[in-house]
Design an enzyme around this catalytic site. Sequence first.
Site, PDB file in Angstrom:
ATOM      1  N   SER A 123       0.834  -1.202   0.000  1.00 23.38           N
ATOM      2  CA  SER A 123       0.000   0.000   0.000  1.00 23.38           C
ATOM      3  C   SER A 123       0.869   1.252   0.000  1.00 23.38           C
ATOM      4  O   SER A 123       1.969   1.268   0.568  1.00 23.38           O
ATOM      5  CB  SER A 123      -0.844  -0.034   1.274  1.00 23.38           C
ATOM      6  OG  SER A 123      -1.466   1.201   1.502  1.00 23.38           O
ATOM      7  N   TYR A 148      -1.795  -1.253  10.832  1.00 24.86           N
ATOM      8  CA  TYR A 148      -2.077  -1.781   9.494  1.00 24.86           C
ATOM      9  C   TYR A 148      -0.918  -1.442   8.548  1.00 24.86           C
ATOM     10  O   TYR A 148      -0.346  -2.307   7.886  1.00 24.86           O
ATOM     11  CB  TYR A 148      -3.391  -1.219   8.925  1.00 24.86           C
ATOM     12  CG  TYR A 148      -3.514  -1.477   7.447  1.00 24.86           C
ATOM     13  CD1 TYR A 148      -3.751  -2.766   6.980  1.00 24.86           C
ATOM     14  CD2 TYR A 148      -3.323  -0.456   6.506  1.00 24.86           C
ATOM     15  CE1 TYR A 148      -3.811  -3.031   5.612  1.00 24.86           C
ATOM     16  CE2 TYR A 148      -3.376  -0.706   5.149  1.00 24.86           C
ATOM     17  CZ  TYR A 148      -3.628  -1.992   4.707  1.00 24.86           C
ATOM     18  OH  TYR A 148      -3.668  -2.250   3.357  1.00 24.86           O
ATOM     19  N   LYS A 152       2.142  -3.844   6.652  1.00 28.93           N
ATOM     20  CA  LYS A 152       2.530  -3.887   5.231  1.00 28.93           C
ATOM     21  C   LYS A 152       4.035  -3.643   5.081  1.00 28.93           C
ATOM     22  O   LYS A 152       4.719  -4.301   4.299  1.00 28.93           O
ATOM     23  CB  LYS A 152       1.755  -2.826   4.439  1.00 28.93           C
ATOM     24  CG  LYS A 152       0.278  -3.120   4.305  1.00 28.93           C
ATOM     25  CD  LYS A 152       0.039  -4.293   3.359  1.00 28.93           C
ATOM     26  CE  LYS A 152      -1.393  -4.759   3.419  1.00 28.93           C
ATOM     27  NZ  LYS A 152      -1.634  -6.014   2.711  1.00 28.93           N
TER      28      LYS A 152
HETATM   29  P1  NAD Z   1     -10.835  -7.257   1.391  1.00 34.10           P
HETATM   30  O1  NAD Z   1     -10.999  -7.240   2.861  1.00 34.10           O
HETATM   31  O2  NAD Z   1     -12.027  -7.013   0.542  1.00 34.10           O
HETATM   32  O3  NAD Z   1     -10.165  -8.625   0.921  1.00 34.10           O
HETATM   33  C1  NAD Z   1      -9.260  -9.332   1.721  1.00 34.10           C
HETATM   34  C2  NAD Z   1      -9.691 -10.797   1.724  1.00 34.10           C
HETATM   35  O4  NAD Z   1      -8.773 -11.529   2.546  1.00 34.10           O
HETATM   36  C3  NAD Z   1     -11.095 -11.001   2.299  1.00 34.10           C
HETATM   37  O5  NAD Z   1     -11.831 -11.815   1.422  1.00 34.10           O
HETATM   38  C4  NAD Z   1     -10.834 -11.713   3.627  1.00 34.10           C
HETATM   39  O6  NAD Z   1     -11.888 -12.595   3.973  1.00 34.10           O
HETATM   40  C5  NAD Z   1      -9.521 -12.422   3.336  1.00 34.10           C
HETATM   41  N1  NAD Z   1      -8.703 -12.705   4.531  1.00 34.10           N
HETATM   42  C6  NAD Z   1      -8.348 -11.845   5.515  1.00 34.10           C
HETATM   43  N2  NAD Z   1      -7.579 -12.460   6.411  1.00 34.10           N
HETATM   44  C7  NAD Z   1      -7.423 -13.740   5.987  1.00 34.10           C
HETATM   45  C8  NAD Z   1      -6.744 -14.865   6.502  1.00 34.10           C
HETATM   46  N3  NAD Z   1      -6.078 -14.815   7.648  1.00 34.10           N
HETATM   47  N4  NAD Z   1      -6.789 -16.017   5.800  1.00 34.10           N
HETATM   48  C9  NAD Z   1      -7.481 -16.100   4.636  1.00 34.10           C
HETATM   49  N5  NAD Z   1      -8.163 -15.076   4.121  1.00 34.10           N
HETATM   50  C10 NAD Z   1      -8.137 -13.904   4.778  1.00 34.10           C
HETATM   51  O7  NAD Z   1      -9.673  -6.219   1.030  1.00 34.10           O
HETATM   52  P2  NAD Z   1      -9.223  -5.655  -0.384  1.00 34.10           P
HETATM   53  O8  NAD Z   1      -9.604  -4.223  -0.436  1.00 34.10           O
HETATM   54  O9  NAD Z   1      -9.627  -6.570  -1.453  1.00 34.10           O
HETATM   55  O10 NAD Z   1      -7.645  -5.684  -0.179  1.00 34.10           O
HETATM   56  C11 NAD Z   1      -6.855  -6.778  -0.641  1.00 34.10           C
HETATM   57  C12 NAD Z   1      -5.430  -6.549  -0.199  1.00 34.10           C
HETATM   58  O11 NAD Z   1      -4.971  -5.299  -0.714  1.00 34.10           O
HETATM   59  C13 NAD Z   1      -5.243  -6.457   1.323  1.00 34.10           C
HETATM   60  O12 NAD Z   1      -4.026  -7.080   1.656  1.00 34.10           O
HETATM   61  C14 NAD Z   1      -5.173  -4.968   1.578  1.00 34.10           C
HETATM   62  O13 NAD Z   1      -4.437  -4.675   2.733  1.00 34.10           O
HETATM   63  C15 NAD Z   1      -4.457  -4.491   0.328  1.00 34.10           C
HETATM   64  N6  NAD Z   1      -4.722  -3.081   0.036  1.00 34.10           N
HETATM   65  C16 NAD Z   1      -6.012  -2.635  -0.057  1.00 34.10           C
HETATM   66  C17 NAD Z   1      -6.272  -1.289  -0.314  1.00 34.10           C
HETATM   67  C18 NAD Z   1      -7.677  -0.764  -0.336  1.00 34.10           C
HETATM   68  O14 NAD Z   1      -7.866   0.443  -0.162  1.00 34.10           O
HETATM   69  N7  NAD Z   1      -8.691  -1.581  -0.583  1.00 34.10           N
HETATM   70  C19 NAD Z   1      -5.203  -0.404  -0.517  1.00 34.10           C
HETATM   71  C20 NAD Z   1      -3.896  -0.892  -0.453  1.00 34.10           C
HETATM   72  C21 NAD Z   1      -3.667  -2.235  -0.170  1.00 34.10           C
HETATM   73  C1  WQD Z   2      -9.379   9.607   1.113  1.00 28.76           C
HETATM   74  C2  WQD Z   2      -9.526  11.099   1.382  1.00 28.76           C
HETATM   75  C3  WQD Z   2      -9.693  11.642   3.708  1.00 28.76           C
HETATM   76  C4  WQD Z   2     -13.549   9.627   4.326  1.00 28.76           C
HETATM   77  C5  WQD Z   2      -6.835   4.515   3.094  1.00 28.76           C
HETATM   78  C6  WQD Z   2      -5.761   3.805   3.884  1.00 28.76           C
HETATM   79  C7  WQD Z   2      -4.686   3.315   2.955  1.00 28.76           C
HETATM   80  C8  WQD Z   2      -5.276   2.490   1.809  1.00 28.76           C
HETATM   81  C9  WQD Z   2      -6.399   3.182   1.133  1.00 28.76           C
HETATM   82  C10 WQD Z   2      -5.178   0.190   2.403  1.00 28.76           C
HETATM   83  C11 WQD Z   2      -8.694  11.600   2.568  1.00 28.76           C
HETATM   84  C12 WQD Z   2     -10.980  11.987   2.994  1.00 28.76           C
HETATM   85  C13 WQD Z   2     -12.385  10.127   3.777  1.00 28.76           C
HETATM   86  C14 WQD Z   2     -14.563  10.541   4.753  1.00 28.76           C
HETATM   87  C15 WQD Z   2     -13.174  12.360   4.025  1.00 28.76           C
HETATM   88  N1  WQD Z   2      -5.824   1.256   2.275  1.00 28.76           N
HETATM   89  N2  WQD Z   2     -12.213  11.457   3.626  1.00 28.76           N
HETATM   90  N3  WQD Z   2     -14.320  11.877   4.581  1.00 28.76           N
HETATM   91  O1  WQD Z   2      -6.995   7.493   3.959  1.00 28.76           O
HETATM   92  O2  WQD Z   2      -6.163   7.939   1.599  1.00 28.76           O
HETATM   93  O3  WQD Z   2      -6.258   5.647   2.445  1.00 28.76           O
HETATM   94  O4  WQD Z   2      -7.357   3.632   2.099  1.00 28.76           O
HETATM   95  O5  WQD Z   2      -4.001   0.004   2.230  1.00 28.76           O
HETATM   96  O6  WQD Z   2      -3.820   2.578   3.735  1.00 28.76           O
HETATM   97  O7  WQD Z   2      -5.223   4.700   4.826  1.00 28.76           O
HETATM   98  O8  WQD Z   2      -8.358   6.775   1.931  1.00 28.76           O
HETATM   99  O9  WQD Z   2     -10.713   6.862   1.280  1.00 28.76           O
HETATM  100  O10 WQD Z   2     -10.123   6.895   3.745  1.00 28.76           O
HETATM  101  O11 WQD Z   2      -9.607   8.907   2.331  1.00 28.76           O
HETATM  102  O12 WQD Z   2     -13.030  13.583   3.906  1.00 28.76           O
HETATM  103  O13 WQD Z   2     -15.614  10.152   5.281  1.00 28.76           O
HETATM  104  O14 WQD Z   2     -10.886  11.365   1.738  1.00 28.76           O
HETATM  105  O15 WQD Z   2      -9.403  12.603   4.682  1.00 28.76           O
HETATM  106  O16 WQD Z   2      -8.269  12.904   2.242  1.00 28.76           O
HETATM  107  P1  WQD Z   2      -6.890   7.080   2.564  1.00 28.76           P
HETATM  108  P2  WQD Z   2      -9.778   7.293   2.352  1.00 28.76           P
END
Ligand code: NAD
Ligand code: WQD
Length: 341
Positions: A123, A148, A152
């Site tokens: 991330s 979190y 990562k």
């Molecule tokens: P999500 O929660 O929708 O998907 C994650 C999946 O992993 C879920 O289906 C959950 O049931 C499964 N899971 C969790 N822990 C597990 C375990 N111990 N064993 C087996 N399965 C497990 O999340 P997502 O948004 O699809 O994210 C996928 C990956 O990408 C994650 O690693 C997340 O940290 C990373 N990521 C997400 C975002 C975002 O904003 N969505 C941003 C950056 C990185």
């Molecule tokens: C986006 C913008 C908020 C909600 C997060 C995680 C990051 C990654 C992606 C997993 C910011 C603003 C938000 C609201 C708002 N996930 N906001 N009102 O914080 O950039 O990233 O998700 O890896 O690790 O931190 O995403 O969508 O929460 O926020 O004003 O109700 O929207 O302040 O500027 P963020 P977000």
Amino acid sequence: MILITGGAGYIGTHTLVELAMANYDFIVYDNFSNSSEEAIERVSKIIDRDVVYEKGDIRDLQKLEEVFEKYSIDSVIHFAGLKAVGESVRKPLEYYDNNVVGTIRLLECMKKFECKKIVFSSSATVYGDPKTTPIVESFSVGGTTNPYGTSKYMIERILNDLYIADNSFKIVILRYFNPVGAHKSGYIGEDPNGIPNNLMPFISQVAVGKRECLSVFGNDYDTHDGTGVRDYIHVVDLADAHVKAIEYLNSHKFSSEFSVFNIGTGHGYSVLDVIKTFEKVSEKKIPYKITSRREGDVAKCYADPALAERILGWKARKNLLDMCKDSWNWQVKNPDGYKEK
Ligand code: NAD
Ligand code: WQD
């Protein structure tokens, strides 16, 4: 065959569709802690074939070994993990156990079965508060502000150390920026539990009438309109980056087997930009109020995605309008998400 841990989740399901379109075979491994079997069913509908899956936890080495014995797995896309920033502050041990210990178990199993190719979901959060933007991969990492993000960062370090110890591993780390949007069919999308933490699902729920008003967290940042700027990336573009990463790992052309790529569009949009665009596509007014800043938020975070284009041949194709349109389509068709989660 590719093992997709966390394949039932938001990004995982979209990746299954893109992999199927590129004719890859895969098997999903998920404990459904944040997803449902319904999501897998929906993928089957889109790709018009059954999705093979096993219910299991990545921390359960015995179950993982059974899966590696049963299927001939040559690579892994590792999505499984917990991802709620606020929750991770309250439950750090759960997050480190699930994300870090879970990844170690997975890597042990891969090593045992001589499966050495992995794509890992990292991330942009690993960059902490970047000194400048756009962010390039060589910026310093580790200045994370919550468990979190730290999980990562730790996993990135573990993968790097593993590669140093055994350079027959082929590792691609993808640092996602802000994934949003949904598949154009409206069958799959993001299904957050309870009150959404992230901007796009919150806006969608306001637009559909589930929530009254959006809180905009601060309008005194050093950005073009004072609200936070992020690099929103369409989840289908993000899914495609995984297909490209797998192609890259399977090819013999690459110079290094440990690589890190930013996966973003390279464009930064503010909270108000997103609201305006969403209002346009949904033809709904999004009521909002300006509140104080959210702890841990940075002013600006957007990628320089040039490396991914140069090395992986990947580039985002969809713009903010597409992202809002597809988020809205999913929200309207599934006001309560997958329901049975
Ligand atoms: P999500 O929660 O929708 O998907 C994650 C999946 O992993 C879920 O289906 C959950 O049931 C499964 N899971 C969790 N822990 C597990 C375990 N111990 N064993 C087996 N399965 C497990 O999340 P997502 O948004 O699809 O994210 C996928 C990956 O990408 C994650 O690693 C997340 O940290 C990373 N990521 C997400 C975002 C975002 O904003 N969505 C941003 C950056 C990185
Ligand atoms: C986006 C913008 C908020 C909600 C997060 C995680 C990051 C990654 C992606 C997993 C910011 C603003 C938000 C609201 C708002 N996930 N906001 N009102 O914080 O950039 O990233 O998700 O890896 O690790 O931190 O995403 O969508 O929460 O926020 O004003 O109700 O929207 O302040 O500027 P963020 P977000």
